[in-house]
Design an enzyme around this catalytic site. Structure first.
Site, PDB file in Angstrom:
ATOM      1  CD  GLU A 194      -2.700   1.674   0.463  1.00 20.96           C
ATOM      2  OE1 GLU A 194      -2.266   2.194  -0.589  1.00 20.96           O
ATOM      3  OE2 GLU A 194      -3.912   1.497   0.701  1.00 20.96           O
ATOM      4  CG  HIS A 195       1.267   3.923  -3.187  1.00 22.10           C
ATOM      5  ND1 HIS A 195       0.586   4.101  -4.375  1.00 22.10           N
ATOM      6  CD2 HIS A 195       2.414   3.281  -3.510  1.00 22.10           C
ATOM      7  CE1 HIS A 195       1.294   3.591  -5.365  1.00 22.10           C
ATOM      8  NE2 HIS A 195       2.402   3.088  -4.858  1.00 22.10           N
TER       9      HIS A 195
ATOM     10  CG  MET B 264      -8.207   5.126  -0.182  1.00 22.09           C
ATOM     11  SD  MET B 264      -9.589   6.227  -0.618  1.00 22.09           S
ATOM     12  CE  MET B 264     -10.589   5.171  -1.671  1.00 22.09           C
ATOM     13  CG  HIS B 265      -3.081   3.991  -4.401  1.00 18.90           C
ATOM     14  ND1 HIS B 265      -2.135   5.000  -4.510  1.00 18.90           N
ATOM     15  CD2 HIS B 265      -4.273   4.568  -4.728  1.00 18.90           C
ATOM     16  CE1 HIS B 265      -2.709   6.122  -4.877  1.00 18.90           C
ATOM     17  NE2 HIS B 265      -4.007   5.893  -5.016  1.00 18.90           N
ATOM     18  N   PRO B 266      -4.185  -0.414  -2.307  1.00 22.27           N
ATOM     19  CG  PRO B 266      -5.988  -1.576  -1.340  1.00 22.27           C
ATOM     20  CD  PRO B 266      -5.595  -0.225  -1.895  1.00 22.27           C
TER      21      PRO B 266
END
Length: 552
Positions: free
Chosen positions: A299-300, A477-479
């Site tokens: 994740e970011h 919100m980039h998993p």
């Protein structure tokens, strides 16, 4: 015992109407002989918050549209539990996200291919990015001109784009006319998935709504899939909750799992596919021992910085109640005005170390404070004007995991992101903070800001910055990557997205990515859906013929 008496069967069942699942279902239904069912656990995507671009700030925290997922106490973030926003409606997270249109760097995809994901190099995925896109730039080597997803520039004098672009060179960085083109790093104008009428473009609006008239496509929302159903090691359908109790719907050809990075491994494990020891601990019968399921989570991490403005020039001016009312009417009638925007001044994608082969940080520069509220003179005073930047570490070394909490399908997955477990990730974020200070204190951007509000100029040493990062970082919100290909013995899917060890089951969502791309993951998820649909059809677009990469 599941009710099998309904006799329902389809050729393909797609589980999850998110960014990839909508694409797969729509593309498969283009073949008239394919009978396709799309199942979504969330609700409809008809609310105005899901249409108006700026209203994503309202939609993301709203439990009507967002699954209330939380991490376990994060071991390297002072034990904090982080919210994990995921879309709870048709279109999944593409219906609530920030609509940022970005692909990542070409070397991200070449790395996938080098890791063993055959067919997923940049030259091989670029045709699918073009296929999904209707770019304001028109058809070109790098862009599509007539795809379902409309992409437009973020362009408004209210957003103060020019000061940052002018500051870039004096701060020691370059600019780019197109981060999806030849030069994929530097300062650039952001782009968004918003149509010409000022409405959000989601996977649902772009793919499913135009396909709803097809007699061979059925879409159901509000349906919880409990598990995949197997005969031997072949997936033959899904078990769902229905008004009549549990029910089995059969798939004559394949089930495509598009639950997302948290739900896809969760459903695999509930179905007996995952780390055998963990499944046995949870009381789940092991169908196939797949140790990579739920591992490799990426994740970011995102850290906010803020500066007080020297003048009342931020987007807060547009949040006065009367202006909101007027602009809402303007947006509703004509699709015009500031409410049809994504509030990004400049998309900054740069390297913190010269020896890196691609950018390692991204700044989401925004001319508005993170906690902005509507206001009205005398009745509700306005807040201080603040410039905000979200600092994103693009290529984390830390890896997290997804596990079962129990074998009850209604018990959501246990998620540990494990952010900042690696010292290298802390070092990258420290470098990002120092780079942001340099950029924002370079004229003409420097002329707009005053005192640093967060973390504050006194937070300077490595130890102080580390403490700030651990205390405040959150998710972009980039998993990705919990059912990854290209992981050797820990691969969950092969390069054609087929689940290894069983038959009749594929996965199409961000969970299949070996590593997280260096940018927002909305468009990459749609790309995965496009490519998966072609793989199922037994076809593939030819690889792009590209010039050498343009140096920074």
């Amino acid at each position: 015992m599941a009710n099998t008496g309904s006799g329902e069967n389809f050729d393909y069942i797609v589980v999850g109407a998110g960014s990839a699942g909508c694409v797969v279902a729509a593309r498969l239904s283009e073949v008239p002989s394919n009978k396709v069912l799309l199942l979504e656990a969330g609700g409809k995507d008809s609310h105005p918050y899901l249409k108006m671009p700026i209203a994503f700030l309202k939609a993301v925290p709203d439990p009507r549209f967002n699954w209330p997922y939380m991490t376990e106490p994060e071991p390297h973030l002072d034990g904090r539990q982080l919210p994990l926003p995921r879309g709870r409606v048709m279109g999944g997270s593409s219906s609530i996200n920030g609509m940022f249109a970005m692909r990542g760097h070409r070397k991200d995809y070449d790395q996938w291919a080098q890791m063993g994901a055959r067919g997923w190099s940049y030259a091989e995925v670029l045709p699918y990015f073009k296929k999904l896109e209707s770019s304001w730039r028109g058809e070109s080597l790098y862009h599509g001109g007539d795809g379902p997803m409309q992409v437009r520039p973020i362009n408004s004098p209210l957003l103060h784009h020019e000061p940052l672009m002018e500051a870039a060179h004096d701060a020691g960085y370059s600019t780019s006319e197109d981060l999806a083109g030849e030069k994929q790093d530097g300062f650039a104008r952001g782009e968004m998935t918003v149509d010409d009428r000022g409405r959000r473009v989601s996977a649902s609006t772009a793919y499913i709504k135009p396909a709803m008239g097809r007699p061979n496509l059925e879409v159901r929302s509000g349906v919880l899939v409990r598990r995949m159903v197997f005969e031997g090691k072949r997936c033959v359908g899904v078990e769902i909750d229905s008004e009549q109790g549990t029910q089995i719907i059969r798939a004559n050809r394949e089930v495509i799992l598009s639950g997302g990075t948290y739900n896809s491994p969760h459903l695999l494990m509930l179905s007996g596919i995952g780390p055998a020891e963990h499944l046995r601990e949870m009381g789940v019968e092991v169908l196939h021992d797949s140790p990579g399921v739920g591992r490799n989570l990426q994740e970011h991490a995102n850290v906010s910085m803020e500066w007080f403005a020297t003048k009342p020039v931020t987007f807060l001016t547009q949040l006065r109640w009367d202006k909101i009312a007027i602009n809402s009417l303007k947006w509703a009638l004509f699709g015009k005005g500031p409410l049809g925007l994504q509030l990004n001044s400049c998309n900054v994608v740069i390297k913190t170390r010269e020896e890196l082969d691609r950018p390692d940080i991204q700044f989401m520069a925004n001319p508005i404070r993170f906690d902005a509220q509507t206001w009205f003179p005398l009745l509700k005073p306005g807040q201080d004007h603040v410039f905000w930047a979200g600092l994103v570490a693009l290529h984390p070394d830390s890896r997290g995991w997804v596990k079962l909490k129990s074998k009850d399908p209604r018990d959501v997955a246990s998620v540990t992101l494990n952010l900042m477990a690696e010292e290298s990730d802390l070092a990258t974020m420290r470098a990002a903070i120092r780079a942001a200070r340099k950029i924002y204190n370079t004229p003409p951007q420097a002329n707009l800001i005053g005192e640093e509000r967060m973390p504050g100029v006194n937070v300077e040493s490595d130890a102080e910055l580390d403490a700030f990062i651990r205390a405040t970082c959150y998710v972009a919100m980039h998993p990705t990557s919990t059912c990854a290909m290209g992981m050797g013995e820990r691969s969950v899917v092969d390069s054609e997205l087929r689940v290894i060890g069983v038959e009749g089951l594929r996965i199409a969502d961000c969970s299949v990515m070996p590593t997280v791309p260096g940018g927002n993951t909305g468009l990459p998820a749609v790309m995965v859906g496009e490519k998966c649909a072609d793989l199922i059809k037994g076809q593939s677009l030819p690889a792009a013929e590209l010039p050498p990469e343009k140096a920074a």
